[in-house]
Design a protein around this motif. Structure first.
Motif, PDB file in Angstrom:
ATOM      1  N   UNK A  81       6.492   8.514   3.759  1.00  0.00           N
ATOM      2  CA  UNK A  81       5.544   9.021   4.755  1.00  0.00           C
ATOM      3  C   UNK A  81       5.836  10.484   5.078  1.00  0.00           C
ATOM      4  N   UNK A 107      -3.297  21.645   3.034  1.00  0.00           N
ATOM      5  CA  UNK A 107      -4.386  21.990   3.960  1.00  0.00           C
ATOM      6  C   UNK A 107      -4.214  23.420   4.473  1.00  0.00           C
ATOM      7  N   UNK A 156       0.161   4.152   0.568  1.00  0.00           N
ATOM      8  CA  UNK A 156      -0.234   5.106   1.613  1.00  0.00           C
ATOM      9  C   UNK A 156       0.190   4.640   3.001  1.00  0.00           C
ATOM     10  N   UNK A 157       0.784   3.451   3.083  1.00  0.00           N
ATOM     11  CA  UNK A 157       1.213   2.862   4.358  1.00  0.00           C
ATOM     12  C   UNK A 157       2.329   3.685   5.011  1.00  0.00           C
ATOM     13  N   UNK A 158       2.367   3.665   6.339  1.00  0.00           N
ATOM     14  CA  UNK A 158       3.473   4.332   7.055  1.00  0.00           C
ATOM     15  C   UNK A 158       4.751   3.514   6.838  1.00  0.00           C
ATOM     16  N   UNK A 212       0.856  -1.180   0.000  1.00  0.00           N
ATOM     17  CA  UNK A 212       0.000   0.000   0.000  1.00  0.00           C
ATOM     18  C   UNK A 212       0.899   1.239   0.000  1.00  0.00           C
ATOM     19  N   UNK A 259      -5.612  20.214  -8.274  1.00  0.00           N
ATOM     20  CA  UNK A 259      -6.825  19.388  -8.231  1.00  0.00           C
ATOM     21  C   UNK A 259      -7.879  19.935  -7.263  1.00  0.00           C
ATOM     22  N   UNK A 260      -7.460  20.861  -6.387  1.00  0.00           N
ATOM     23  CA  UNK A 260      -8.450  21.490  -5.499  1.00  0.00           C
ATOM     24  C   UNK A 260      -9.322  22.475  -6.274  1.00  0.00           C
ATOM     25  N   UNK A 279       0.507  17.006   2.638  1.00  0.00           N
ATOM     26  CA  UNK A 279      -0.855  17.141   3.191  1.00  0.00           C
ATOM     27  C   UNK A 279      -0.971  18.385   4.066  1.00  0.00           C
ATOM     28  N   UNK A 297       4.567  12.562   2.166  1.00  0.00           N
ATOM     29  CA  UNK A 297       3.094  12.628   2.172  1.00  0.00           C
ATOM     30  C   UNK A 297       2.586  13.527   3.297  1.00  0.00           C
ATOM     31  N   UNK A 298       3.223  13.434   4.474  1.00  0.00           N
ATOM     32  CA  UNK A 298       2.811  14.278   5.610  1.00  0.00           C
ATOM     33  C   UNK A 298       3.032  15.747   5.304  1.00  0.00           C
ATOM     34  N   UNK A 324      -1.869  18.533  -5.846  1.00  0.00           N
ATOM     35  CA  UNK A 324      -3.016  18.632  -4.922  1.00  0.00           C
ATOM     36  C   UNK A 324      -3.676  20.009  -5.021  1.00  0.00           C
ATOM     37  N   UNK A 377      -8.444  25.492  -6.966  1.00  0.00           N
ATOM     38  CA  UNK A 377      -8.243  26.842  -6.423  1.00  0.00           C
ATOM     39  C   UNK A 377      -7.102  27.591  -7.114  1.00  0.00           C
ATOM     40  N   UNK A 429      -6.709  26.857   3.560  1.00  0.00           N
ATOM     41  CA  UNK A 429      -7.598  27.372   4.611  1.00  0.00           C
ATOM     42  C   UNK A 429      -7.097  28.684   5.226  1.00  0.00           C
TER      43      UNK A 429
END
Lengths: 213, 134
Positions: free
Chosen positions: A57, A68, A45-47, A43, A115-116, A64, A60-61, A112, A118, A72
């Motif tokens: 990981x 985010x 997405x696995x750690x 996977x 694809x948002x 993300x 990805x962290x 990302x 924005x 916002x």
């Protein structure tokens, strides 16, 4: 007497041969065992905690958290409420001692953000290829000029995304500690004002096990 | 020495076998009956006895859904856990499938942490967060 000697030699030869066959068979079986690796899909997405080095990981962290955060941040929410500003991604300076593909981090972040819905992006790594294609369309005489993409019509980027990745590594006889800090900034190109910035910190440590092999 | 190595390996295997891949699953909806807007599914009871979801909040920031889920450690020892968000649109279709990876987090004894995430695009109406042991 000769016959009996011969028969003894033949018997010894047979024994040697069978021993050789056994040895080859043994080696073959060992090598076969050695070759019987199982390959499987994991996977993505696995750690992943294989080493304390920068890994999937961490990437990805970071991506993300940055996506985010920018989506916002109130002034950015206001800017992107009615239009999709154009951005370009500058390089992320790798200030760690590791070889890290920082373009891969910015690729994930820009994908990302795109694809948002924005933001829009201009890809500065493809400028030469685009120029070559536009030259062909406009100057080669091969392309119908009514269908050719015109020169000088591109939209300039309004914002630039850039940043740093740094690390602090400490170790003693029993423990290794790695601290990563990723900083990303969004600059308005005309005014030079940094509209948004955020950081992601990651700490990874490794204890030497009591039973090290 | 070999026995020590073997026993160490065996205990590792037992531990690995004990690390269940399932965990706690919380779902939150922005629309519909508020009574069913949030629900929890426990797939791993020992984990659910040690950690619990104490709060789930969501709001729209612009047109993007922003989610805060509070996770509390009921025990006095540190817990290494991981979580992942998944997003669904108004028709319950998963949005940006596989876009979110598992995030590792250390939950200190008798403490709480907030799992924060923002929907990948404005079509998201429902979120799901999975929590499991690392």
């Amino acid at each position: 007497m000769r016959l009996s000697e011969q028969s003894v030699q033949t018997a010894a030869g047979k024994k040697l041969k069978s021993a050789g066959v056994l040895l080859v068979a043994g080696l073959l079986s060992v090598s076969l065992v050695g070759c019987s690796k199982s390959i499987k899909y994991g996977d993505a997405a696995e750690v992943e905690t294989t080493t304390t080095g920068f890994g999937s990981t961490d990437l990805q962290q970071i991506a993300a958290k940055m996506v985010d955060s920018v989506l916002t941040f109130p002034p950015v929410v206001e800017i992107t409420a009615k239009r999709r500003p154009v951005m370009f991604v500058d390089t992320i300076k790798n200030k760690t001692t590791e070889h890290i593909d920082t373009e891969s981090i910015t690729d994930t972040i820009s994908t990302k953000l795109l694809r948002s819905g924005k933001f829009r992006f201009v890809d500065m790594t493809k400028v030469a290829a685009v120029k070559q294609q536009l030259d062909y369309q406009n100057e080669s005489g091969m392309v119908n000029q009514n269908a050719a993409m015109k020169m000088g019509q591109q939209i300039g980027a309004e914002y630039m995304l850039y940043g740093n990745l740094s690390s602090i590594v400490k170790r003693n006889s029993s423990r290794k500690d790695v601290y990563y800090k990723f900083t990303l900034k969004l600059m308005h190109l005309q005014s030079g004002i940094v509209e948004w910035s955020d950081e992601k910190e990651i700490r990874k440590s490794k204890e030497k096990s009591m039973f090290s092999f | 020495m070999n026995i020590v190595k073997l026993s160490a390996l065996l205990s590792g295997m037992v531990l690995l076998a004990g690390c269940a891949t399932s965990g706690i699953e919380a779902t939150g909806k922005t629309e519909g009956d508020p009574e069913y807007a949030k629900h929890l599914v426990i797939h791993n009871e020992p984990l659910a006895n040690a950690i619990t979801i104490t709060d789930m909040k969501s709001r729209f920031k612009g047109d993007l859904l922003e989610v805060n889920v509070v996770l509390s450690n009921l025990t006095s020892s540190d817990k290494n856990i991981q979580y992942r968000f998944a997003w669904y649109d108004g028709d319950d279709f998963e949005v940006e499938q596989g876009g979110r990876s598992w995030i590792p987090v250390v939950l200190h004894g008798k403490s709480s942490t907030t799992m924060h995430a923002v929907a990948p695009n404005p079509s998201v109406k429902t979120y799901k967060v999975n929590v499991r042991e690392l």
